[in-house]
Design an enzyme around this catalytic site. Structure first.
Site, short mmCIF file in Angstrom:
data_model
loop_
_atom_site.label_atom_id
_atom_site.label_comp_id
_atom_site.label_asym_id
_atom_site.label_seq_id
_atom_site.Cartn_x
_atom_site.Cartn_y
_atom_site.Cartn_z
N ASP A 160 0.87 -1.18 0.00
CA ASP A 160 0.00 0.00 0.00
C ASP A 160 0.90 1.23 0.00
O ASP A 160 1.61 1.49 0.97
CB ASP A 160 -0.86 -0.08 1.28
CG ASP A 160 -1.38 1.28 1.74
OD1 ASP A 160 -1.62 2.15 0.88
OD2 ASP A 160 -1.56 1.45 2.97
N ASN B 151 0.42 8.46 0.84
CA ASN B 151 1.13 9.73 0.60
C ASN B 151 2.20 10.00 1.65
O ASN B 151 3.02 10.90 1.45
CB ASN B 151 0.14 10.88 0.53
CG ASN B 151 -0.59 10.89 -0.80
OD1 ASN B 151 0.00 11.24 -1.83
ND2 ASN B 151 -1.84 10.46 -0.82
N TYR C 16 -19.91 6.64 -7.34
CA TYR C 16 -19.14 7.90 -7.31
C TYR C 16 -19.30 8.58 -8.67
O TYR C 16 -19.21 7.92 -9.71
CB TYR C 16 -17.67 7.55 -7.07
CG TYR C 16 -16.82 8.56 -6.31
CD1 TYR C 16 -17.21 9.07 -5.08
CD2 TYR C 16 -15.57 8.94 -6.82
CE1 TYR C 16 -16.39 9.94 -4.38
CE2 TYR C 16 -14.74 9.81 -6.13
CZ TYR C 16 -15.16 10.31 -4.89
OH TYR C 16 -14.34 11.16 -4.20
N GLY D 282 -9.69 7.41 -5.40
CA GLY D 282 -8.41 6.81 -4.97
C GLY D 282 -8.50 5.29 -4.90
O GLY D 282 -9.47 4.76 -4.36
N ILE D 283 -7.48 4.63 -5.42
CA ILE D 283 -7.49 3.16 -5.41
C ILE D 283 -7.46 2.63 -3.97
O ILE D 283 -8.02 1.57 -3.68
CB ILE D 283 -6.34 2.58 -6.29
CG1 ILE D 283 -6.52 1.08 -6.52
CG2 ILE D 283 -4.97 2.85 -5.69
CD1 ILE D 283 -7.66 0.70 -7.42
N ASP D 284 -6.85 3.38 -3.06
CA ASP D 284 -6.86 2.95 -1.65
C ASP D 284 -8.29 2.93 -1.11
O ASP D 284 -8.69 2.00 -0.41
CB ASP D 284 -5.95 3.85 -0.78
CG ASP D 284 -6.30 5.33 -0.86
OD1 ASP D 284 -6.99 5.77 -1.80
OD2 ASP D 284 -5.86 6.08 0.05
N ASP E 134 -10.34 6.10 7.22
CA ASP E 134 -8.90 5.85 7.13
C ASP E 134 -8.16 7.13 7.52
O ASP E 134 -8.13 8.11 6.76
CB ASP E 134 -8.55 5.43 5.69
CG ASP E 134 -7.07 5.10 5.52
OD1 ASP E 134 -6.24 5.59 6.33
OD2 ASP E 134 -6.73 4.38 4.58
N THR F 209 -2.55 10.24 5.79
CA THR F 209 -2.16 11.59 5.40
C THR F 209 -3.41 12.46 5.35
O THR F 209 -3.46 13.56 5.92
CB THR F 209 -1.50 11.58 4.01
OG1 THR F 209 -0.51 10.57 3.98
CG2 THR F 209 -0.91 12.93 3.68
N THR G 188 0.31 29.28 22.97
CA THR G 188 0.30 29.01 21.52
C THR G 188 0.34 27.51 21.26
O THR G 188 -0.44 26.98 20.47
CB THR G 188 1.50 29.72 20.86
OG1 THR G 188 1.35 31.12 21.10
CG2 THR G 188 1.54 29.47 19.36
N1 LIG Z 1 6.60 7.28 12.00
C1 LIG Z 1 5.60 7.99 11.47
N2 LIG Z 1 5.82 8.74 10.37
C2 LIG Z 1 4.82 9.43 9.79
N3 LIG Z 1 3.55 9.43 10.25
C3 LIG Z 1 3.28 8.72 11.34
C4 LIG Z 1 4.28 7.95 12.00
N4 LIG Z 1 3.68 7.31 13.05
C5 LIG Z 1 2.39 7.67 13.04
N5 LIG Z 1 2.13 8.52 12.04
C6 LIG Z 1 0.81 9.11 11.76
O1 LIG Z 1 0.30 8.46 10.64
C7 LIG Z 1 -0.39 9.37 9.79
C8 LIG Z 1 -0.12 8.90 8.37
O2 LIG Z 1 -0.70 7.63 8.26
P1 LIG Z 1 -0.37 6.59 7.12
O3 LIG Z 1 -1.44 5.54 7.23
O4 LIG Z 1 1.02 6.15 7.17
O5 LIG Z 1 -0.60 7.50 5.83
P2 LIG Z 1 -0.64 7.17 4.29
O6 LIG Z 1 -1.37 5.86 4.14
O7 LIG Z 1 -1.38 8.30 3.72
O8 LIG Z 1 0.78 7.07 3.81
C9 LIG Z 1 0.11 10.76 10.11
O9 LIG Z 1 -0.98 11.65 10.26
C10 LIG Z 1 0.86 10.61 11.44
O10 LIG Z 1 0.23 11.30 12.51
C1 LIG Z 2 -7.72 11.11 -0.73
C2 LIG Z 2 -6.34 10.48 -0.89
C3 LIG Z 2 -5.31 11.57 -1.17
C4 LIG Z 2 -5.99 9.77 0.44
O1 LIG Z 2 -4.64 9.36 0.44
P1 LIG Z 2 -3.88 8.84 1.76
O2 LIG Z 2 -4.31 9.67 2.90
O3 LIG Z 2 -4.35 7.41 1.98
O4 LIG Z 2 -2.43 8.87 1.45
C5 LIG Z 2 -6.35 9.40 -2.04
O5 LIG Z 2 -7.37 8.48 -1.80
C6 LIG Z 2 -6.57 10.04 -3.39
O6 LIG Z 2 -5.63 10.51 -4.00
N1 LIG Z 2 -7.84 10.10 -3.86
C7 LIG Z 2 -8.21 10.68 -5.12
C8 LIG Z 2 -9.48 11.52 -5.01
C9 LIG Z 2 -10.71 10.75 -4.60
O7 LIG Z 2 -10.64 9.70 -3.95
O8 LIG Z 2 -11.82 11.21 -4.97
K LIG Z 3 -6.44 8.01 4.02
#
Ligand SMILES: Nc1ncnc2c1ncn2[C@@H]1O[C@H](COP(=O)(O)OP(=O)(O)O)[C@@H](O)[C@H]1O
Ligand SMILES: CC(C)(COP(=O)(O)O)[C@@H](O)C(=O)NCCC(=O)O
Ligand SMILES: [K+]
Length: 244
Positions: free
Chosen positions: A6, A9, A87, A94-96, A117, A120, A172
């Site tokens: 997987d 981002n 959709y 997104g494929i995820d 999910d 990011t 802050t």
């Molecule tokens: N070591 C790490 N590096 C980056 N993000 C992390 C880490 N541990 C936990 N996170 C959390 O995970 C989130 C990203 O999740 P993740 O599922 O890896 O994203 P993606 O599938 O989009 O790549 C961030 O918002 C962050 O808070």
């Molecule tokens: C929304 C997302 C950026 C999420 O990505 P992720 O947080 O899993 O890295 C990804 O599913 C994407 O690029 N989607 C395309 C737009 C859509 O799903 O409509």
């Molecule tokens: K996501």
């Protein structure tokens, strides 16, 4: 044996499956991806298929390099999925999200399902009890919120996640932690309340890098499964083999 990958981002997650059983899980960064995949394939030489869902910056071409060693499947919206896609822009979904919806449909038949999910981005995906994928929402994830406050202002520091002491932030940094962390939690609880008010008989699946942190803080009781995407990828691939 199947290697699922997987590409999100932020990070890359991978798992080796034997049937439905996970043999090993991995998390790594983009720049180490080729080396890590090689290592996994060296350890698990019986891997016959590599199944990829990528929304990140690693393209199909990079995965095709492994075709000498095993069959490579780079999933796209043109593959077969177990839901009806309602959709309005299916090609840009997104494929995820498609893989998550697929896992939810296969694992939890005949009920409404909401997949959250927290990666990011936070993505919300809803599949109704008749297996219609309706869509959901996309919003900034936890780390993205901290970064956005810093990157788009002159005076806000970049903080790393910390549990706020109270919702009235008295400095802050406490104000930022309250805004980011409480805002994140309130948003998700708010969405769940909205879905609950409109649908009965439904299951919520929470996954992504922030799932475990979130599950403890939500007002709504839901269980986190941070491996749900990779499990769904394995199931989507089995479904593809059975239905292609
Ligand atoms: N070591 C790490 N590096 C980056 N993000 C992390 C880490 N541990 C936990 N996170 C959390 O995970 C989130 C990203 O999740 P993740 O599922 O890896 O994203 P993606 O599938 O989009 O790549 C961030 O918002 C962050 O808070
Ligand atoms: C929304 C997302 C950026 C999420 O990505 P992720 O947080 O899993 O890295 C990804 O599913 C994407 O690029 N989607 C395309 C737009 C859509 O799903 O409509
Ligand atoms: K996501």
């Amino acid at each position: 044996m199947i290697l699922t990958v997987d590409v999100g981002n932020t990070r890359i997650k991978a798992a080796v499956f034997e049937g439905d059983t996970v043999l090993e899980n991995y998390i790594f960064e983009k720049n180490e991806f080729e080396e890590k995949i090689q290592k996994i394939l060296k350890k698990f030489q019986n891997c016959s298929d590599l199944v990829v869902a990528s929304v990140g910056k690693i393209e199909k071409q990079s995965f095709l390099a492994f075709e000498k060693e095993l069959n490579v499947h780079f999933l796209t919206h043109e593959d077969v999925f177990p839901f009806i896609n309602k959709y309005a822009t299916p090609k840009t979904l997104g494929i995820d999200r498609m893989v998550l919806a697929s896992g939810a449909t296969l694992q939890f038949p005949k009920q409404n399902r909401l997949v959250i999910d927290a990666g990011t981005c936070i993505t919300y995906d809803f599949i109704d009890e008749n297996d219609n994928y309706l869509g959901g929402a996309i919003s900034p994830g936890l780390r993205l919120r901290y970064e956005a406050l810093h990157n788009y202002t002159a005076r806000l520091p970049l903080l790393t996640f910390e549990t706020p002491e109270q919702y009235i932030g008295n400095s802050t940094s406490q104000a930022i932690h309250s805004g980011v962390v409480n805002g994140f939690v309130y948003e998700i609880d708010g969405f769940i309340d909205e879905y609950r008010a409109n649908f009965s008989n439904f299951i919520i699946i929470l996954t992504g890098g922030d799932a475990d942190f979130l599950a403890k803080r939500l007002k709504n009781t839901i269980f986190a499964n941070s491996n749900f995407l990779l499990e769904s990828l394995n199931q989507t691939f089995q479904y593809k083999i059975d239905n292609d």
